[in-house]
Design a protein around this motif. Sequence first.
Motif, PDB file in Angstrom:
ATOM      1  N   SER A  20     100.609 -55.115  32.605  1.00  0.00           N
ATOM      2  CA  SER A  20      99.205 -54.867  32.275  1.00  0.00           C
ATOM      3  C   SER A  20      98.339 -56.076  32.614  1.00  0.00           C
ATOM      4  O   SER A  20      98.828 -57.219  32.652  1.00  0.00           O
ATOM      5  CB  SER A  20      99.065 -54.548  30.780  1.00  0.00           C
ATOM      6  OG  SER A  20      99.773 -53.369  30.456  1.00  0.00           O
ATOM      7  N   LYS A  68      87.062 -49.492  35.856  1.00  0.00           N
ATOM      8  CA  LYS A  68      87.606 -49.416  34.503  1.00  0.00           C
ATOM      9  C   LYS A  68      87.720 -50.803  33.858  1.00  0.00           C
ATOM     10  O   LYS A  68      88.633 -51.077  33.098  1.00  0.00           O
ATOM     11  CB  LYS A  68      88.962 -48.712  34.515  1.00  0.00           C
ATOM     12  CG  LYS A  68      88.863 -47.251  34.954  1.00  0.00           C
ATOM     13  CD  LYS A  68      90.214 -46.557  34.967  1.00  0.00           C
ATOM     14  CE  LYS A  68      90.076 -45.112  35.410  1.00  0.00           C
ATOM     15  NZ  LYS A  68      91.389 -44.409  35.447  1.00  0.00           N
ATOM     16  N   SER A 120      88.093 -54.187  27.860  1.00  0.00           N
ATOM     17  CA  SER A 120      89.234 -53.359  28.266  1.00  0.00           C
ATOM     18  C   SER A 120      89.372 -53.386  29.792  1.00  0.00           C
ATOM     19  O   SER A 120      88.372 -53.465  30.509  1.00  0.00           O
ATOM     20  CB  SER A 120      89.045 -51.903  27.806  1.00  0.00           C
ATOM     21  OG  SER A 120      88.884 -51.833  26.401  1.00  0.00           O
ATOM     22  N   VAL A 122      91.954 -51.866  33.244  1.00  0.00           N
ATOM     23  CA  VAL A 122      93.021 -51.015  33.781  1.00  0.00           C
ATOM     24  C   VAL A 122      93.251 -51.423  35.229  1.00  0.00           C
ATOM     25  O   VAL A 122      92.288 -51.666  35.968  1.00  0.00           O
ATOM     26  CB  VAL A 122      92.644 -49.511  33.702  1.00  0.00           C
ATOM     27  CG1 VAL A 122      93.774 -48.651  34.277  1.00  0.00           C
ATOM     28  CG2 VAL A 122      92.333 -49.096  32.264  1.00  0.00           C
ATOM     29  N   ALA A 128      97.110 -50.593  31.261  1.00  0.00           N
ATOM     30  CA  ALA A 128      95.880 -50.887  30.529  1.00  0.00           C
ATOM     31  C   ALA A 128      96.106 -51.975  29.485  1.00  0.00           C
ATOM     32  O   ALA A 128      97.215 -52.154  28.965  1.00  0.00           O
ATOM     33  CB  ALA A 128      95.355 -49.628  29.851  1.00  0.00           C
TER      34      ALA A 128
END
Length: 208
Positions: A20, A68, A120, A122, A128
């Motif tokens: 991630s 994202k 956040s 991704v 993620a």
Amino acid sequence: LSSSDGIILDKTNPVIDGVSPQIKLNPSSNKQKKDLNGNVLYNGDVIVDYLISDPIVTETCSGLDASKLYYEVTNNGEITQSGILEGKTSVYEGHIRSLSGQIRVDASLNNSNNVKLKVSAVDNASNASSSACNLRIDITAPEVSVNYANNNVVGDGFFNANRTATITIRERNFNSNKVVVKMTKDGVAQKLNLKWNNSGQATSDDYT
């Protein structure tokens, strides 16, 4: 490798990215103050530096998904700011390896002790991650009032009994060490006997 009968042979192992993105948030460049409990306070907009990176593991990095990379600011659980992050990028084999920049947390929208910034991210392999930091912002000036127990005036502005002054300070992050009270008699400073009572701790200015 292909043969005359149309069969295709592939002996190359598939590339797997199971790591991630990493996120770092740092608000330390701002001027800070502290309350009685050592909690950091800000009295204006807070600039938070961020760095989002997709690790290179065994020469593999799928890259960050630019659509994202998201931030969100909440004040007592209510969203006040949000959006897609844009900043300085570095590239690895045609993919976004990292993104860095700054997020301005608006003090006028987040004037409370319960502010959270969450970022956040991704990557292009759908891995993620998220990271958050808590902030305390106070841009409200204290409200001070003084009331006296004895208001019975005798003669030309004199009182024939003691007067007790009650000082009320409406302040979310009250610190008695920051209060200065002076009393003089005929221009000479007098000793004061002060005792403070705290009505409790609030997270925002919506209290009485």
